[in-house]
Every structure is written in C-alpha cells, then in structure tokens.
Motif scaffolding. Structure first.
Motif, PDB file in Angstrom:
ATOM      1  N   LEU A 147       0.819  -1.208   0.000  1.00 24.73           N
ATOM      2  CA  LEU A 147       0.000   0.000   0.000  1.00 24.73           C
ATOM      3  C   LEU A 147       0.855   1.262   0.000  1.00 24.73           C
ATOM      4  O   LEU A 147       0.521   2.253  -0.662  1.00 24.73           O
ATOM      5  N   ARG A 148       1.944   1.250   0.737  1.00 21.31           N
ATOM      6  CA  ARG A 148       2.812   2.433   0.755  1.00 21.31           C
ATOM      7  C   ARG A 148       3.435   2.676  -0.620  1.00 21.31           C
ATOM      8  O   ARG A 148       3.558   3.829  -1.066  1.00 21.31           O
ATOM      9  N   ALA A 149       3.835   1.599  -1.294  1.00 23.18           N
ATOM     10  CA  ALA A 149       4.423   1.759  -2.624  1.00 23.18           C
ATOM     11  C   ALA A 149       3.395   2.305  -3.610  1.00 23.18           C
ATOM     12  O   ALA A 149       3.705   3.164  -4.451  1.00 23.18           O
ATOM     13  N   ILE A 150       2.167   1.826  -3.520  1.00 23.45           N
ATOM     14  CA  ILE A 150       1.112   2.304  -4.422  1.00 23.45           C
ATOM     15  C   ILE A 150       0.781   3.765  -4.119  1.00 23.45           C
ATOM     16  O   ILE A 150       0.579   4.577  -5.028  1.00 23.45           O
ATOM     17  N   ALA A 151       0.726   4.118  -2.839  1.00 24.26           N
ATOM     18  CA  ALA A 151       0.481   5.516  -2.473  1.00 24.26           C
ATOM     19  C   ALA A 151       1.563   6.418  -3.056  1.00 24.26           C
ATOM     20  O   ALA A 151       1.276   7.517  -3.551  1.00 24.26           O
ATOM     21  N   ALA A 152       2.818   5.959  -3.030  1.00 25.55           N
ATOM     22  CA  ALA A 152       3.902   6.757  -3.606  1.00 25.55           C
ATOM     23  C   ALA A 152       3.730   6.905  -5.109  1.00 25.55           C
ATOM     24  O   ALA A 152       3.937   7.989  -5.663  1.00 25.55           O
ATOM     25  N   SER A 153       3.306   5.820  -5.790  1.00 28.78           N
ATOM     26  CA  SER A 153       3.101   5.890  -7.243  1.00 28.78           C
ATOM     27  C   SER A 153       2.006   6.884  -7.595  1.00 28.78           C
ATOM     28  O   SER A 153       2.083   7.568  -8.622  1.00 28.78           O
ATOM     29  N   LEU A 154       0.981   6.974  -6.749  1.00 25.42           N
ATOM     30  CA  LEU A 154      -0.153   7.855  -7.010  1.00 25.42           C
ATOM     31  C   LEU A 154       0.025   9.229  -6.355  1.00 25.42           C
ATOM     32  O   LEU A 154      -0.913  10.033  -6.357  1.00 25.42           O
ATOM     33  N   GLN A 155       1.201   9.470  -5.788  1.00 26.55           N
ATOM     34  CA  GLN A 155       1.509  10.750  -5.127  1.00 26.55           C
ATOM     35  C   GLN A 155       0.512  11.066  -4.012  1.00 26.55           C
ATOM     36  O   GLN A 155       0.117  12.219  -3.803  1.00 26.55           O
ATOM     37  N   ALA A 156       0.110  10.015  -3.304  1.00 21.04           N
ATOM     38  CA  ALA A 156      -0.765  10.188  -2.147  1.00 21.04           C
ATOM     39  C   ALA A 156       0.086  10.371  -0.893  1.00 21.04           C
ATOM     40  O   ALA A 156       1.292  10.095  -0.884  1.00 21.04           O
ATOM     41  N   ASP A 157      -0.542  10.823   0.173  1.00 16.46           N
ATOM     42  CA  ASP A 157       0.145  11.039   1.444  1.00 16.46           C
ATOM     43  C   ASP A 157      -0.037   9.804   2.311  1.00 16.46           C
ATOM     44  O   ASP A 157      -1.148   9.534   2.777  1.00 16.46           O
ATOM     45  N   PRO A 158       1.023   9.030   2.557  1.00  8.64           N
ATOM     46  CA  PRO A 158       0.856   7.793   3.329  1.00  8.64           C
ATOM     47  C   PRO A 158       0.361   8.041   4.752  1.00  8.64           C
ATOM     48  O   PRO A 158      -0.226   7.154   5.365  1.00  8.64           O
ATOM     49  N   ARG A 159       0.560   9.236   5.287  1.00  7.98           N
ATOM     50  CA  ARG A 159       0.087   9.525   6.636  1.00  7.98           C
ATOM     51  C   ARG A 159      -1.424   9.746   6.688  1.00  7.98           C
ATOM     52  O   ARG A 159      -2.049   9.519   7.727  1.00  7.98           O
ATOM     53  N   LYS A 160      -2.009  10.197   5.582  1.00  9.92           N
ATOM     54  CA  LYS A 160      -3.437  10.503   5.569  1.00  9.92           C
ATOM     55  C   LYS A 160      -4.246   9.522   4.723  1.00  9.92           C
ATOM     56  O   LYS A 160      -5.467   9.443   4.880  1.00  9.92           O
ATOM     57  N   ASP A 161      -3.580   8.804   3.833  1.00 12.41           N
ATOM     58  CA  ASP A 161      -4.305   7.999   2.850  1.00 12.41           C
ATOM     59  C   ASP A 161      -4.078   6.495   2.997  1.00 12.41           C
ATOM     60  O   ASP A 161      -4.714   5.716   2.295  1.00 12.41           O
TER      61      ASP A 161
END
Length: 592
Positions: free
Chosen positions: A394-408
C-alpha cells in the motif's frame, strides 16, 4: 417465439427490478430463451445473430449487472457537477436504497408465510406489511420526483438490453468484444470490433462439459495445498483445447485489437482468458521450479483482458463522461491485526516484505485467506495469519499515485471497520478515486459464523474500538463511493455467495452498487508476495504512462512477474519461478 418472448421478458423485467421472481420462473425463462437461441443459431444469417446476441445478454443478466447499471445511473446524474445534479444523484441513491429495503422486507414476509402454522407470527407479519407499504410509498414518491427532474434517469437505471450495433458503437479503437453464452446443450460465441464483420458461432459443448473443463484447469489454481512441491501442473492441453473451441474461431475479428472486452457466462467466468495458450505447448518444471511456463504462448502475451457482466453494462458505463484524477484520490487499508498477540508484536515491527517461508526444508505457499491448516474444524478471526507485506504494497502504491501515506494509508491498528465507516459518514470515501483493500478475503464458512463474503480488518481483540473486524457484503452495500477503481488485493474476491452462485455476486456486486466503476478482483486464493509485486508493478506502470488502461497496466505487470527471476529465499537463492499461472493470473479487471 417472436410473439411470446416479449411478454415473458416484460414480466421478468418487473421481477428482476423488485427481485420477486421465483427460482422456478427464472428457470422457465432461461429454458425458453435458450430454445429461442438454438432456433436463431440454425438460421446462420446476420439478423438472427444480432437477435441472438440481444437474447443472450438478457439470459445472462445478473444482480451484478443491475448493481453496476444502478451505480452508472447515479454517476450520470451527478456528472454535470451542478448542485441540482448532486441532489438528483442523492435522490437516485435513496430510491435504490428504498427498493433494496423493500426487497429485504418482502423476503422476510415470504419466510414467515412459508413457516409452519405455529411459527408464522401474525403480529410480526402485520408490522412487516406496514413497513413494506411505507417503503413502497417512499420509493414511488422518489421515482416520480426523479422522473420530473431527470426524465432520462429511468432509461439509465433500467436500460434496454444492448443490441450488437450499440455494443460495437461503445467499443473504442484498439478494443474487441468477446461474448459467450453457455446453455444446457451447446454454447455460443460472438466477437465484434468497432469496424468489420462480427463473428457468431456455435460450440458443441454444454454446461456440464464446460464446467468439467474449468474444474480440471482450476485444480492447479485453487489446489488447496500449502507447499510448492504439492502444487499440481497446469493442464496446458485442456486450456488450449478451450481456446481452440471458444476463442480461435473468431481470431480474424479480435487479432488486431490490443484489449479484449470479455463478457463471460457460467463457469467461463471463473477462468481468465489471459491464461489460455494460443498454441499447443508443453512444459517441464524447469530450474527453478515452474520456469518452464515462461515459454508458453499465453494469450496474455498479445492481449490485455477486461471483463464485464454483460454488454448492457458496457453500454451503460460508456455513457459516463471520463474524469481526471483529483488530489488525495487514493485510500488504502491493509496489514490488519487479527489477535492480541499480533497487536503486541506489531509494536516491535514495521510492515515488511514477506520472504519465502519454509516447512520441512521446502518452500511454503503463503495465501491471503489461507486456512490455519488441515483438520481444523473451528476457525476464528484470530487464527488468520498476519500480512505484513500488504503494508509495503500500500505504501508503494500511495507513492506511485503521489498520495500522502500519513493521511491515505491505514495499516495495522488503523485498518479497522470503524475507520471505513467513519470515512464513509464524513464523505471522505466518496472523494477517493482509487479505494484499495489489501487483506484476507473471506467467503461464507471460512471462519465461524460467517454467512456472507467479507474483507478481514483489524480485530476487536487487537484494538477494542475497531468494530467486529469484518467488512461484510451488507456493509459494503451501504457505503457511498464515487470510485473509478476499487482494488481488492485479497483472496476469492470474485467468488459468489455460495455453491452455484454467479461469479462476482458477493463483494463485487456490493462494491459496484456502492459506486465503483471498475473493480480489480481475484478468482482464486492469491499468494501474498506475488500479489504484492503484481499490485505495485501495475500502479508503477500507470504512474509511468497515464495513457494506459487498467487492463493494459495489469497485463504489463503480469508479464513482468512471469519473466522475473522468481521468489527469493534465504541467501538470495531463487526458490521457484512465478511463471505458474497460480501466481500471475488470479486478478481480473471488471468494469470500465
């Protein structure tokens, strides 16, 4: 047939809308429609083939199709972005919820009426009748208000069966349609592209024949084993025979396409077309094990595949305007805690990529949704194994989508049923374009007391305020989503609700009803490390090339997994290849 079928279909349409049709009536309708299909197939002309296509889509119609078209109608009502459209979309959801509540109350009343005389509870029946009348009045009032403000809504939520011409018009350049219908005596295949002559053919294989072949092929995919050595070989000869019967005859129509839009039927829905070999092939175990499968000419090598429950669903979805991604549009839940022991250990570790686990010196299969072991009669949520690598996923996917791992990204103590419902009530889920769950997917009977499909989240034994630890199908039906994609990186998320149920009738139908335009689901238990690599690779492909479709991105990730070195064990040794279709083929894109 021309005189009687329209009358039968008008009644069936009312039954389907209210879900009041009996099983006997449904069987009778299918019996008549399949006889009509046989008659049309004998004529051999283009007009009959087009009518057969329409009739098959009616006979193939399902709860999944109705859920998807209902969601598409709500989305179409709100696509304009105006406040009036948003209000209309909310009214559409209220109308559909009133109908669902009416169906549930009617089912309860029917159960009481069928009970022995001493158990019919007349006072409860009377209360149910009052509630049914109130729900019916609410639904009818909403329908009248919607009809006044949005006259086209009825045609969206209750669309006419798609014609072959309308379906071809909905296809995009580079796409081709493959639609199947499996009847009791024989099967039918349609293939169409935006231009050119469509294909229609008969296959002399009925339901039992197709079901037997699919069961044979799935023995190597859902084998119920937990070690690499025990994994059966995939029957390449049987898989190619299925390709030769159902897919190859229409090759002239779909060969030049990049993506195949597949409308399966019956047991064919349990087997992704991607894993059919396009030529005869053999394999050895190879070095490392399963490496020989890299040389198989899988259909995946040349085409991406996406799936839909019906041609009508495709036409409904293609009426929606495309949307650009928005900031903060991802949310993911994963790496849940299932016991107090796991919660205690979680404070000492971060989410980590899984490595190959050995038992008795041999590599073990680690499946999402894997039962505790043979001979265990009682299974609870606390006995599910942890999935620390889903946090990495999930963290890797959040990084790919430029999401904030702390909030998303919500992991471990935050991956709770309560968190999902809080975000839903705050309309946070409705603002996310990609919603992902990376956890164990469960079907009825997997754990004690489970009677419907569910996603396993953090248990109350680990976090007391977490909820009950299960996001069930009924709870998903109540969510308010507006997602381009719901990704279920879990086991058996395309499975039906019980023996003989249609594929995707459980969690898939629920997420479509909640508002998803497309799903990524699995057809069998997924091995956790290869699933992580598939998911992260797919979103990395989308980030690198936003013009890719979901199906094309999944295809590229699958090919990368097949051709990768394989699973790494202690000391960096390659234990086995991921080229066996168990590892790379479980996921399928369903929807648009």
């Amino acid at each position: 047939f021309e005189a009687s079928v329209p009358i039968l279909l008008a009644q069936a349409r009312d039954d389907a809308e209210s879900e009041t049709g009996s099983l006997r009536k449904q069987r009778y309708l299918v019996f008549v429609l399949e006889a009509w299909l046989r008659a049309l197939a004998t004529t051999g002309d283009a007009v009959a083939a087009a009518e057969a296509f329409r009739i098959a889509d009616i006979a193939r119609g399902s709860m999944v199709q109705r859920a998807l078209t209902a969601a598409a109608a709500r989305a179409a009502a709100s696509d304009g972005g105006a406040s009036a459209d948003a209000e209309l979309s909310a009214m559409a959801r209220q109308e559909q919820d009133a109908q669902r509540r009416l169906n549930g109350l009617s089912a309860l009343l029917t159960q009481l009426l069928a009970a022995p005389p001493g158990e019919q509870l007349p006072q409860v029946q009377e209360a149910l009748r009052r509630d049914i009348a109130a729900a019916m009045n609410e639904r009818d009032a909403l329908r009248k208000a919607i009809a006044l403000r949005f006259p086209d809504y009825a045609s969206l939520v209750r669309p006419q069966p798609a014609t072959l011409a309308a379906t071809r018009a909905a296809l995009r350049p580079g796409e081709a349609l493959l639609a199947f219908y499996v009847s009791e005596r024989e099967s039918y295949v349609w293939a169409a592209a935006p231009t050119g002559t469509p294909h229609f053919s008969r296959v002399p294989l009925g339901r039992e024949d197709v079901a037997g072949t699919v069961r044979q092929l799935r023995r190597a995919l859902d084998a119920g084993v937990d070690s690499i050595d025990a994994l059966p070989p995939f029957d390449l000869a049987a898989a190619h025979a299925l390709y030769a019967r159902f897919v190859a005859p229409a090759e002239d129509v779909w060969r030049e396409a990049a993506t195949l839009v597949v409308v399966p039927h019956g047991d064919l829905a349990q087997l992704p077309l991607s894993l059919l070999p396009t030529a005869t092939a053999t394999h050895g175990r190879g070095d490392p094990p399963f490496a020989g499968y890299r040389q198989v000419p899988w259909l995946l090598r040349t085409h991406a595949v996406q799936q839909l429950p019906s041609a009508t669903a495709l036409v409904s979805l293609r009426r929606l305007a495309p949307r650009a991604a928005v900031s903060g549009s991802f949310v993911g839940f994963g790496d849940p805690l299932f016991s107090a022991q796991q919660a205690a250990a979680a404070s000492d570790r971060a989410s980590a990529a899984a490595t190959v686990v050995h038992r008795g010196g041999r590599p073990r299969l680690m499946l999402r949704g894997q039962a505790p072991g043979a001979g265990v009669e009682s299974v609870t949520l606390a006995q599910l194994p942890p999935l620390p690598d889903t946090g990495v996923e999930l963290r890797a996917i959040a990084a790919s989508l430029q999401a904030d791992p702390r909030k998303d990204v919500f992991l471990r103590r935050e991956a709770t049923e309560r968190r999902v419902h809080e975000m839903d009530r705050a309309r946070e889920l409705a603002r996310r374009r990609v919603v992902m769950f990376a956890t164990h997917g469960l079907v009825p009977g997997d754990i004690d007391g489970l009677t419907q499909p569910a996603l396993a989240l953090t248990s109350p034994a680990a976090v007391p305020e977490a909820g009950d630890g299960l996001l069930t199908m009924d709870e998903v039906l109540g969510l308010r989503l507006d997602a381009d994609w719901v990704v279920l990186s879990a086991c058996n998320t395309a499975a039906g609700e019980g023996a003989g149920a249609e594929a995707l009738s459980g969690l898939g139908r629920a997420f479509f009803y909640a508002g998803a335009r497309a799903l990524l689901v699995s057809d069998w238990p997924v091995e956790t490390t290869s699933a992580r690599q598939l998911m992260t690779g797919m979103f990395a492909q989308l980030a690198a090339d936003p013009s890719l479709s979901k199906a094309q991105a999944l295809r590229r990730s699958m090919l990368a997994l097949i051709d990768s070195p394989g699973a790494t064990g202690p000391g960096g040794r390659i234990e086995f290849s991921y080229a066996h279709p168990l590892f790379w083929a479980p996921f399928v894109v369903v929807g648009d």
